[in-house]
Scaffold this motif. Structure first.
Motif, PDB file in Angstrom:
ATOM      1  N   MET A  28       4.848  18.163  31.527  1.00 32.89           N
ATOM      2  CA  MET A  28       6.104  18.084  32.269  1.00 32.89           C
ATOM      3  C   MET A  28       7.236  18.556  31.354  1.00 32.89           C
ATOM      4  SD  MET A  28       5.620  14.587  34.475  1.00 32.89           S
ATOM      5  CE  MET A  28       6.838  15.084  35.716  1.00 32.89           C
ATOM      6  N   HIS A  30      11.367  19.144  30.730  1.00 35.38           N
ATOM      7  CA  HIS A  30      12.669  18.615  31.137  1.00 35.38           C
ATOM      8  C   HIS A  30      13.570  19.731  31.638  1.00 35.38           C
ATOM      9  CE1 HIS A  30      16.584  16.572  30.836  1.00 35.38           C
ATOM     10  NE2 HIS A  30      15.871  15.506  31.115  1.00 35.38           N
ATOM     11  N   SER A  31      14.430  19.396  32.568  1.00 40.19           N
ATOM     12  CA  SER A  31      15.338  20.377  33.175  1.00 40.19           C
ATOM     13  C   SER A  31      16.385  20.897  32.205  1.00 40.19           C
ATOM     14  CB  SER A  31      16.055  19.740  34.364  1.00 40.19           C
ATOM     15  OG  SER A  31      16.923  18.701  33.911  1.00 40.19           O
ATOM     16  N   ARG A 158       4.502   9.533  36.525  1.00 40.88           N
ATOM     17  CA  ARG A 158       4.898  10.905  36.862  1.00 40.88           C
ATOM     18  C   ARG A 158       6.180  10.911  37.706  1.00 40.88           C
ATOM     19  NH1 ARG A 158       1.638  15.726  40.034  1.00 40.88           N
ATOM     20  NH2 ARG A 158       3.499  17.004  40.259  1.00 40.88           N
ATOM     21  N   GLY A 159       6.248  10.107  38.730  1.00 42.32           N
ATOM     22  CA  GLY A 159       7.453  10.047  39.567  1.00 42.32           C
ATOM     23  C   GLY A 159       8.666   9.557  38.802  1.00 42.32           C
ATOM     24  N   TYR A 161       9.134   9.984  35.534  1.00 41.54           N
ATOM     25  CA  TYR A 161       9.546  11.095  34.681  1.00 41.54           C
ATOM     26  C   TYR A 161      10.343  12.126  35.477  1.00 41.54           C
ATOM     27  CZ  TYR A 161       5.959   9.332  31.419  1.00 41.54           C
ATOM     28  OH  TYR A 161       5.204   8.563  30.585  1.00 41.54           O
ATOM     29  N   GLU A 162       9.937  12.375  36.709  1.00 42.41           N
ATOM     30  CA  GLU A 162      10.670  13.327  37.555  1.00 42.41           C
ATOM     31  C   GLU A 162      12.097  12.844  37.792  1.00 42.41           C
ATOM     32  OE1 GLU A 162       7.936  13.647  40.844  1.00 42.41           O
ATOM     33  OE2 GLU A 162       6.872  15.329  39.910  1.00 42.41           O
ATOM     34  N   ARG A 163      12.273  11.543  37.993  1.00 46.20           N
ATOM     35  CA  ARG A 163      13.631  10.997  38.179  1.00 46.20           C
ATOM     36  C   ARG A 163      14.464  11.112  36.902  1.00 46.20           C
ATOM     37  NH1 ARG A 163      10.456   7.385  40.947  1.00 46.20           N
ATOM     38  NH2 ARG A 163      10.649   5.715  39.403  1.00 46.20           N
ATOM     39  N   TYR A 166      12.362  15.522  34.432  1.00 45.30           N
ATOM     40  CA  TYR A 166      11.189  16.326  34.081  1.00 45.30           C
ATOM     41  C   TYR A 166      10.573  16.912  35.348  1.00 45.30           C
ATOM     42  CZ  TYR A 166      11.348  14.441  29.381  1.00 45.30           C
ATOM     43  OH  TYR A 166      11.738  14.122  28.105  1.00 45.30           O
ATOM     44  N   ARG A 167      10.003  18.109  35.222  1.00 48.65           N
ATOM     45  CA  ARG A 167       9.335  18.733  36.366  1.00 48.65           C
ATOM     46  C   ARG A 167       7.911  19.109  35.970  1.00 48.65           C
ATOM     47  NH1 ARG A 167      12.826  22.253  34.126  1.00 48.65           N
ATOM     48  NH2 ARG A 167      12.059  24.315  33.617  1.00 48.65           N
ATOM     49  N   ALA A 168       7.053  19.084  36.958  1.00 52.24           N
ATOM     50  CA  ALA A 168       5.634  19.346  36.712  1.00 52.24           C
ATOM     51  C   ALA A 168       5.425  20.777  36.255  1.00 52.24           C
ATOM     52  CB  ALA A 168       4.828  19.072  37.980  1.00 52.24           C
TER      53      ALA A 168
END
Length: 179
Positions: A28, A30-31, A158-159, A161-163, A166-168
């Motif tokens: 993952m 990070h943006s 995973r969810g 981390y997305e918040r 981070y993106r898959a």
């Protein structure tokens, strides 16, 4: 055995079914949008400061292990400092015990934050978020402009981390315990 291409690893799952553990490991990224700084008690920890927390967690997670095995598992972290720029980040409670921690690796503009642990009785208080924020800002100050972590593709973090931004990315299939 591992496969770095998702479609090949997925196809191997049929052949390897029943022969060991199959994990889908996700990278993952990070943006790059850093969260606000501050609001936390995150500090860099020495190995000596970290080992008691590791011992306590290994005892809890592996109750059948001997004291010597637990000590060796906890002290393996001393190997992490060899050949890598690693910073152990942690949060202490009022008694000085490490209740949340993670490992930050930074090299050549790339940062990886791994093995983030928040003790069960301290979850839901924002400590994990504080650790990630501190890791992102600390690594940015060290020159990193790419941030990533490794996660289980089908596990609950995973969810979360997305918040955190981070993106898959790529999926790798890892097969363990095969004879």
């Amino acid at each position: 055995m591992q496969f770095e291409r998702d479609e090949v690893g997925a196809a191997a799952a049929v052949e390897f079914a029943g022969y060991g553990v199959h994990e889908r490991v996700l990278t993952m990224v990070h943006s790059g949008v850093l969260p606000p700084e501050g609001g936390g008690r995150v500090e860099a920890l020495s190995v000596a400061e970290l080992v008691p927390s590791l011992v306590a967690d290994w005892r809890l997670g592996e109750p059948g292990r001997t004291d010597e095995q637990v000590r060796q598992l906890a002290e393996r972290i001393t190997l992490y400092e060899r050949g890598a720029d690693v910073t152990f980040l942690g949060v202490r409670d009022d008694n000085g015990d490490v209740i949340a921690r993670g490992e930050l690796y930074v090299a050549d503009g790339v940062a990886q934050f791994e093995d983030v642990i928040v003790r069960a009785e301290h979850r839901g208080k924002g400590l994990g978020k504080q650790l990630f924020s501190a890791a992102l800002h600390r690594s940015a100050a060290a020159g990193a402009d790419v941030w990533f972590l490794i996660a289980d593709d089908d596990d609950w973090p995973r969810g979360w981390y997305e918040r955190l931004g981070y993106r898959a990315g790529p999926v790798m299939h890892v097969y363990q315990g095969m004879a």
